[in-house]
Structure formats: C-alpha cells, structure tokens
Design a protein around this motif. Structure first.
Motif, PDB file in Angstrom:
ATOM      1  N   SER A  87       0.829  -1.196   0.000  1.00  0.00           N
ATOM      2  CA  SER A  87       0.000   0.000   0.000  1.00  0.00           C
ATOM      3  C   SER A  87       0.865   1.248   0.000  1.00  0.00           C
ATOM      4  O   SER A  87       0.489   2.255  -0.580  1.00  0.00           O
ATOM      5  N   VAL A  88       2.064   1.191   0.594  1.00  0.00           N
ATOM      6  CA  VAL A  88       2.937   2.356   0.521  1.00  0.00           C
ATOM      7  C   VAL A  88       3.477   2.509  -0.888  1.00  0.00           C
ATOM      8  O   VAL A  88       3.493   3.595  -1.454  1.00  0.00           O
ATOM      9  N   VAL A  89       3.883   1.393  -1.508  1.00  0.00           N
ATOM     10  CA  VAL A  89       4.542   1.491  -2.803  1.00  0.00           C
ATOM     11  C   VAL A  89       3.559   1.838  -3.903  1.00  0.00           C
ATOM     12  O   VAL A  89       3.847   2.658  -4.773  1.00  0.00           O
ATOM     13  N   VAL A  90       2.365   1.237  -3.883  1.00  0.00           N
ATOM     14  CA  VAL A  90       1.469   1.374  -5.026  1.00  0.00           C
ATOM     15  C   VAL A  90       0.291   2.293  -4.755  1.00  0.00           C
ATOM     16  O   VAL A  90      -0.442   2.625  -5.652  1.00  0.00           O
ATOM     17  N   GLY A  98       4.947  -6.715  -8.441  1.00  0.00           N
ATOM     18  CA  GLY A  98       5.196  -6.693  -9.871  1.00  0.00           C
ATOM     19  C   GLY A  98       6.642  -6.910 -10.246  1.00  0.00           C
ATOM     20  O   GLY A  98       6.941  -7.564 -11.239  1.00  0.00           O
ATOM     21  N   PHE A  99       7.571  -6.380  -9.474  1.00  0.00           N
ATOM     22  CA  PHE A  99       8.961  -6.431  -9.905  1.00  0.00           C
ATOM     23  C   PHE A  99       9.561  -7.824  -9.834  1.00  0.00           C
ATOM     24  O   PHE A  99      10.155  -8.281 -10.821  1.00  0.00           O
ATOM     25  N   ILE A 132      -0.165   2.412 -17.974  1.00  0.00           N
ATOM     26  CA  ILE A 132       0.034   2.825 -16.577  1.00  0.00           C
ATOM     27  C   ILE A 132      -0.256   4.305 -16.431  1.00  0.00           C
ATOM     28  O   ILE A 132      -0.986   4.743 -15.526  1.00  0.00           O
ATOM     29  N   PHE A 133       0.266   5.106 -17.358  1.00  0.00           N
ATOM     30  CA  PHE A 133       0.034   6.546 -17.224  1.00  0.00           C
ATOM     31  C   PHE A 133      -1.361   6.935 -17.659  1.00  0.00           C
ATOM     32  O   PHE A 133      -1.913   7.926 -17.176  1.00  0.00           O
ATOM     33  N   SER A 134      -1.956   6.148 -18.560  1.00  0.00           N
ATOM     34  CA  SER A 134      -3.327   6.482 -18.949  1.00  0.00           C
ATOM     35  C   SER A 134      -4.288   6.253 -17.808  1.00  0.00           C
ATOM     36  O   SER A 134      -5.257   6.996 -17.665  1.00  0.00           O
ATOM     37  N   ILE A 135      -4.013   5.215 -16.991  1.00  0.00           N
ATOM     38  CA  ILE A 135      -4.886   5.025 -15.824  1.00  0.00           C
ATOM     39  C   ILE A 135      -4.774   6.234 -14.909  1.00  0.00           C
ATOM     40  O   ILE A 135      -5.767   6.699 -14.336  1.00  0.00           O
ATOM     41  N   PHE A 151      -2.208  -2.395 -11.375  1.00  0.00           N
ATOM     42  CA  PHE A 151      -0.895  -1.771 -11.542  1.00  0.00           C
ATOM     43  C   PHE A 151       0.215  -2.798 -11.473  1.00  0.00           C
ATOM     44  O   PHE A 151       1.159  -2.766 -12.273  1.00  0.00           O
ATOM     45  N   TYR A 152       0.105  -3.703 -10.498  1.00  0.00           N
ATOM     46  CA  TYR A 152       1.156  -4.698 -10.391  1.00  0.00           C
ATOM     47  C   TYR A 152       1.208  -5.603 -11.599  1.00  0.00           C
ATOM     48  O   TYR A 152       2.282  -6.029 -12.023  1.00  0.00           O
TER      49      TYR A 152
END
Lengths: 246, 487, 120
Positions: A79-82, A150-151, A188-191, A224-225
């Motif tokens: 939750s902090v990262v995403v 995700g990474f 990702i940026f469109s969201i 996102f992930y």
C-alpha cells in the motif's frame, strides 16, 4: 592481465576512507542537543504511523479484518509502494525503461548462435517454463496479500522466456516485446490520466469499498502490479534477445 | 490546478510512443515541448501562484505533492525555453532512441523543479543521469563512449550518498516532504545536520560542476552533438541550480542563510567554489577547442554562483541570480554560434574559424556581446551580478575578500581568452564556400538583444529577482503554509 | 541488532568505495559500484528495524492489534526503487564497457581517448 595500481593511489584512497570513517564516528557519539542519528525512533513517531493505521484521510478511522478502509491492501508495504507513493513507482518503471533502451542502443551488435541444448534441458524446458509462469503469475496477483509484487514477478516471467530462448524455442519476437513494453507503459500513465478525469487528482485509487483480505481487494493495486510485471518481463527479456540471433 | 502533473506525464507518454514513430519524432518533439512551454506560461499568468497539488489525493506529507511558487515558475520557464531553442539546432535525422532520451530528459527536468518531496527529487535526478548518459553516448564513437561511462560511474557513486542522506533524514525526522523537513529541521542535532548536509551536497555538486566532481564536464561536452550541449547547459544546469537554491537555502536553513552551525559547510563550499573557478579559467585559457573553452567557462560561472549563495547575504544572492541569468543566455548564444561556425569551418578549433566574423557578422557580434556580459563589462547583464557579489563580499570576512580577488582575476582571464576568440573571428582569413543560411543568425541576435536590455535597464528583471529573494527570505513559514495546513 | 546491520552495511560501502577509487579495470569498478549499492540497500532497510518486530503484513484480526510492533514499511519501499536503479545502472554501464573495449582496445579506465582505435 595483472591490474597495476600504484601504491600512492591506494594510500590516498585509504586516507580518504579513514577520514570519512572518523567523521561518522564523531557525529555518532556527539552529545549535543536535538535528535541524533543514533536515537531510537520507532515507526509510530514517523509518517509510517498513519500508513499502518490507514487513517491519512480521516484521523479517527479504524479498520477491521474483512472490513473496508481508505486503502484495502493487506500488505502494508504494497500500500505504501502502489497507493500512497504511486508516483515514485511509476518513475522507477521509467528508469528501467530508459536504462534498457540505452543498453540496447549502446551494445555492439554481434549476436551468436544458440548451441544445441542437451536432452535434459530439451525435455524439461516446457515444464519449467510453465512452472515459472505460474509462480510469476501468482506473485503479482497476490502482491497485495503477501510479499512479492510486480517487480519480482517480472523477473520470474522473464526467466521463463530465457529458458525458452536457451533451448531454441522462439516463443516471442523482439518486435512484439517492444510493443508490449510500450503498451503497458502507456496504460500505466493512462490510468493515471483517467483517474484525473474521474476524481480530480492524478493516480487516485478510484475503485473503493473492497474488503481487506480478499483476493479482489486493493482497488487498482493488482492492475498496476500486473502491468508492471509484464513491462519488467518484456524489458528484461529484451536483454537476452540482444545476445542471441534469430 | 491539479493538471500541472501533465507537464511530466505528457512527455513520458510521448517517450513510449516514440519507439514506433520513426520520421514523425521531430514533429512530436516540437509539439510536446511547445505544449510544456505554453502550459507554464498559462500557469504564470493565471495568478494562482503559489499552490500545491497532492498527487493521488493524499495530502502532504503522507503523499507526494507538487509545489508551484515564484522560483518554481521562473526556473520552469527557463528550462522549457532552453528545450525549445535547443531543438532548433537539430537539422539531421536522429534515431528514435535520441527522442526517447530527450522526452525523458524533458519530463525529468520539469519534475525536478516541480516536486516537493525529497525522494521524488532523487528519482528525477537519476532519470536525468541516465538520459544524459544515453544522449552523450549517442555518437557511439571512441570519445563518446569514454565520456558517457565516466559520467555514469561518477554520478551513480555521488547519488548513492544522497540516498544515504535521505535514509538518515527519514530515520531522524520521520518524513520525506520538503516542507515537513523544513519545519522540523531545528530539532535536529547540529553534528547530524552537518553530516546529512554534506552527504546531500555531494550529489548536487555533480550537476553543478563543482570540484571534485567535475571531471566529467569537459569530455562530455566535447563528445556530444551540439544539441546535447544545449540540453546539458540549458536544462540540466538550470535544474541543478534550482536544486541548490531550494535545498540549501529553503529546506536546510533558516531564512535563506545557512545556519551558524553549518557555517563550516558554507566555508567548505566557498573553498570548493574557488578551486572550481580557478580550474575553469586556467583550463579555458590553454584550450584550442572552442567547445572545451565554453565548457570550462560554464564551470567557472557556476563556481561564482556557488560562491554567491554561500555568502549568506541577500544582496550577494541577488548577484548570484544575475549570474545565472546572464550565463544562461550567453552560453545559449555561444553554443549556437560555435555549432554554426564549426559546421562551416569543418573543425572545432577556433583558429580554423578565422575570418568567419567578417562573412557572418551577426553571429560574431552576438558572441562578443555574450563574452562581454560573462566578463562583467558595464551595460551588460553579467555586470550587475558580479557587482553585487563583489560589492557585498568585500564587507565580510577574510575568506570572502579572497573570493573577491579570485573573481576579479578570473574576469581578467576571461577577457583574455574570449577577446582572443573574438579577434580570431574578425580577423582576415580565407574562407570556403558559404554553407550557412541567414536564418541561423536570427536567434543569437535576439538573445544578444535580451542581454543588452538586461544590462542597460536591469529594473526589467530586478522585480522578478526580488520576488524570488523575498520568497527565500520568508522561508520556511510561507513555504510550509502553502503545503501543510495549519493544524 | 541494528548496530550490527549498520556496521556491516557501512563496511560494505567502504569496501565498494575503495574499489571505485583505486581500481583501473572497468569491470572491477562496476562490481565495486554494485557492492556500494548493496551496502546502501542494507543501510536503508536497517533504518526501519525495531527489535522483536513483525512484518508489516496483515494476516488476520489479531495482527491489527499488533500494529505498533510492526517494522517500518517506508524504507522497504525506498529500497525497492533503489534495487531497480542499481540494476539499471549496472546494465547500462556494462553495455558501455563492452563498447569501450571495442573502441579503445583496452579495458583499463586510463586508456587515452585522443588516439585512434580499431573502432566500430
């Protein structure tokens, strides 16, 4: 080839490090007033307190297991990262994009043929690829419930593609890797832009009212992930294809 | 005005799209840069400055935020104008990776100026490092590879120190937001504060080209194509200057003066600035390659700027701003002139450009005007800068007076090598056939006219500079109140 | 326990810094850069550690009652980003090193750049 270094450079470097070490020691044992770097400050005195209690928007809210909150991921690091610091994660994805782009640009193009794989690798490669894809998929789908995300998932999926490459199984071409990379990056940026038009702030989580602990919780976090996992996998696989010819 | 984030997001989307558009990339680059520039102008005239945008809806300091104040909009305009002007020097076809790197550079420098969060600032700095590393290595020949590799290793090592500083700030103060740090900085132990400052400054000094982190400058300028020279000077240096002003003067200090306990740090910075100025001037004196002369001169001007802000005096700060503005315009002109002349003469050695001033007097006159401005002649823009710094440093202690002597000596040395170059331009020489169109002369002449206007009539920008200094003076209260509401 | 982490990460950083400053072979410099990156990641994570802490993941209702024993999640987020940046730096620097070997004909960092190379 023996690495010839002069003694003078070694001594100067050693002296510089010694001075830096002494300075850090002096700062650490300083007895002045104020907060020192060796103080014992717990996370409840820092910004992390509000992240753990999930009460950034409303100071008095509490949450229960299975209930709803302002951010419904069970993994607080996720939750902090995403969610709270999503912008940093998108920029990190761009860092990976641009370094691999530079890598592909700079490296000299002498590709080599793949040597014939051994029998064991030949037989086991499809099963290994399937297992790795499954593990990678599990990692990013459950990024908000258990460690992962995700990474690492992208790295695991790209290892699956590497296994395929090593046995000569051309599962995917370099052109389609580029397309996957670009499409996931743009989405990702469109969201983010869509959430600007829907809610008024960029990258705001606009899917709410999930339950903490569910598989489908966390709003936009699994999406996102997933996008990040495929982007990282496409970029890392690009590296392998720079070395082996068609 | 939440849409200010478009200044960062649109170039990034364009970078992804540029992988596929081969021929159209240059047009898209122009469109995106002009969009950025016009958006900044719209923000300037909308009158809502200062304001604060919380990304993701999480209020600061629990989320990342973008802050727009007077200083921000000023540097934003400088960066975007430099980006547009640098694009005009690209005449041939570039591969798509060049445009991808350029878009990321545009997004990163814009973001560096806009952001209000220290870890975000670190990420934008890393993006700039990689974009410049790729752009410098564009030609992929011997010189470019070596220059890019050394820049990458140096910059990575230095930025790791700033990451350590960020970790220490988080451990002690518990927050990552500029305004929050500024409000809590007085609780910190003095020795710990100086350790954090030293670690953070060492990563900023790489972009500001200060000794001992300026080993990359000369080779990187020489190895890159002229458009990348302008990117490096106009966008990256300006963002580095903004970083120094924001972090040294507003986050880590009280009222724009570095606090008493870090006066040791101010002395160290002044010492490093001296060495940088000396290296820059002496290096430029002995060089024959015009681009390397300009690179050394940039180093020296930034050394004078660092001297100006470390003095702790608002008049000297005003002089530092003048130096930044005059260096910005002057070097833009000089790099464009150097590019045009080197194309005609066929080499970068300025002795090969003999007599080009008589054939194309517009460019040579613009070059001479910029050179006189950098030297500090009266009626040119750089004069007011050096006057303020020198005049105020004389009233302070011994170290500052030494600095005055060094600045005056450096002005003399600048006069020697710049006038030598101008003399070479205007003297007699045999020239080949003309390959230069007259359109190239328009831009430097316009910019040279700007320098003359600022020099003769400094009140035109004096108000702007005093607005910015007022903002630095009233920190951190006013800055914090923009971001954190009163609890 | 935190002291052990901080001391070991500082020693890793010093070893790496010594390598970057004194070695001439490019590959050794890049490996030393990687060691500094590992050291700084360890340092950042150790800044969030508290003694006898538990991981910041909610697994059931009773973990919500233990919120003040949880380790700090923010440095872990910073380290995630830092690992990726380290990967990017290593990849880019290694590609440049390969091209450096071809154009300069040697892998040492003090190979002169004004002479002619075999070059691509």
């Amino acid at each position: 080839m023996k690495d010839e270094t002069s003694v003078l450079v070694n001594i100067i470097a050693f002296l510089i490090l010694f001075v830096i070490g002494i300075y850090i020691y002096i700062v650490a044992i300083d007895t002045g007033a104020g907060i020192k770097i060796t103080d014992n400050i717990t996370p409840t005195m820092r910004v992390a307190d509000k992240y753990l209690n999930k009460n950034v928007l409303d100071d008095n809210s509490t949450y229960q297991w299975g209930g709803t909150a302002e951010d419904t991921a069970a993994n607080i690091v996720t939750s902090v990262v995403v969610d709270y610091r999503l912008f940093d994660t998108t920029l990190e994805v761009i860092v990976l994009f641009i370094t691999i782009l530079g890598f592909g640009f700079v490296i000299p193009k002498d590709k080599r043929k793949i040597i014939k794989p051994t029998t064991i690798l030949n037989r086991w490669a499809p099963i290994l690829m399937l297992l790795m894809l499954m593990i990678g998929g599990y990692t990013f789908i459950n990024g908000h419930l258990s460690p992962g995300g995700g990474f690492p998932a992208g790295a695991i999926i790209s290892t699956a593609i590497l296994t395929g490459v090593l046995t000569g199984r051309r599962t995917i071409s370099q052109k389609s890797l580029k397309i996957i990379e670009a499409i996931t990056g743009i989405s990702i940026f469109s969201i983010g832009i869509i959430s600007y038009f829907l809610t008024g702030s960029f990258f705001q989580n606009f899917i709410l009212n999930d339950k903490i602990g569910d598989l489908f919780s966390g709003g936009l976090i699994p999406i996102f992930y997933g996008l990040i996992a495929f982007k990282v996998a496409a970029e890392l696989s690009n590296i392998y294809f720079e070395f082996y010819e068609e | 005005m939440n849409s200010i984030v478009f200044l960062v997001v649109i170039p990034i989307i364009a970078a992804f799209l540029s992988l596929f558009l081969g021929k159209v990339n240059k047009l898209i680059a122009y469109i995106v840069t002009i969009f950025n520039l016009s958006f900044s102008v719209v923000v300037l005239v909308s009158g809502k400055i200062p304001f604060n945008v919380a990304i993701g809806g999480w209020r600061a300091p629990y989320g990342i935020n973008f802050v727009v104040t007077d200083i921000t909009i000023f540097f934003l305009l400088l960066i975007n104008v430099a980006a547009v002007l640098s694009l005009t020097t690209i005449k041939e076809h570039m591969e798509y990776q060049f445009y991808a790197f350029y878009f990321i550079l545009l997004a990163a420098t814009n973001g560096m100026v806009l952001t209000g969060d220290i870890f975000n600032f670190y990420l934008f700095t890393e993006l700039t490092t990689f974009a410049i590393g790729g752009l410098v290595a564009y030609k992929r020949d011997r010189l470019a590879t070596g220059a890019s590799l050394k820049y990458l290793i140096l910059s990575s090592t230095a930025s790791i120190f700033s990451l350590a500083a960020i970790g220490l700030i988080y451990k002690t103060l518990g927050t990552l937001n500029f305004a929050d740090i500024a409000s809590k900085i007085s609780n910190l132990n003095k020795a710990s504060l100086s350790l954090i400052l030293i670690l953070f400054i060492s990563s900023m000094l790489v972009e500001l080209k200060i000794f001992p982190f300026n080993l990359w400058v000369v080779k990187a300028y020489d190895a890159s194509i002229p458009a990348v020279n302008l990117f490096l000077h106009g966008m990256v240096s300006t963002a580095g200057v903004y970083g120094a002003i924001r972090i040294l003067l507003m986050v880590f200090s009280k009222n724009g003066v570095m606090s008493d306990q870090s006066s040791n740090i101010a002395n160290i910075l002044i010492l490093l600035a001296f060495i940088t100025v000396m290296i820059g001037e002496i290096g430029a004196l002995t060089e024959k390659n015009l681009i390397k002369v300009l690179a050394f001169s940039s180093m020296a001007q930034l050394g004078i700027f660092l001297f100006g802000i470390s003095l702790g005096n608002y008049e000297a700060l005003k002089g530092a701003f003048y130096i930044v503005i005059s260096n910005y315009f002057a070097k833009l002109i000089m790099f464009i002139v150097a590019k045009n002349y080197s194309v005609v003469a066929g080499s970068r050695n300025y002795n090969a450009m003999k007599g080009l001033g008589r054939k194309y007097p517009g460019l040579a006159i613009a070059f001479t005007i910029s050179a006189l401005s950098l030297m500090g002649m009266p009626f040119f823009a750089g004069f007011w800068g050096k006057l303020s710094i020198v005049g105020n440093a004389l009233l302070m202690d011994k170290i500052a007076i030494t600095g005055v002597i060094i600045i005056l000596i450096s002005s003399v040395i600048e006069g020697v090598y710049y006038l030598r170059i101008s003399h070479t331009f205007f003297s007699d020489g045999n020239i080949q056939d003309t390959k230069l169109s007259r359109i190239n002369c328009v831009l430097p002449i316009i910019l040279a006219a700007v320098i003359l206007i600022i020099g003769i009539y400094p009140n035109s920008i004096e108000n702007i500079i005093w607005t910015m200094i007022n903002e630095i003076q009233n920190t951190p209260e006013k800055y914090i109140q923009v971001i954190l509401p009163l609890k | 326990m935190t002291q052990v982490f901080i001391l070991s990460s500082l020693s890793l950083m010093f070893i790496g810094l010594y390598g970057v400053l004194t070695r001439k072979n490019l590959l050794k410099i890049i490996i030393a850069l990687n060691i500094i990156e590992t050291g700084i990641n360890l340092l950042l994570v150790s800044f969030g550690y508290i003694d006898h802490g538990i991981t910041p993941i909610l697994t059931s209702q009773e973990s919500i009652l233990n919120l003040n024993k949880m380790v700090d999640p923010v440095p872990q987020a910073l380290v995630l980003t830092s690992i990726v940046i380290g990967l990017g730096t290593t990849a880019f620097a290694l590609a440049l090193a390969i091209r450096y070997k071809i154009t300069h004909n040697s892998i040492l960092i003090n190979a002169s750049e004004e002479e002619e190379g075999r070059g691509i």
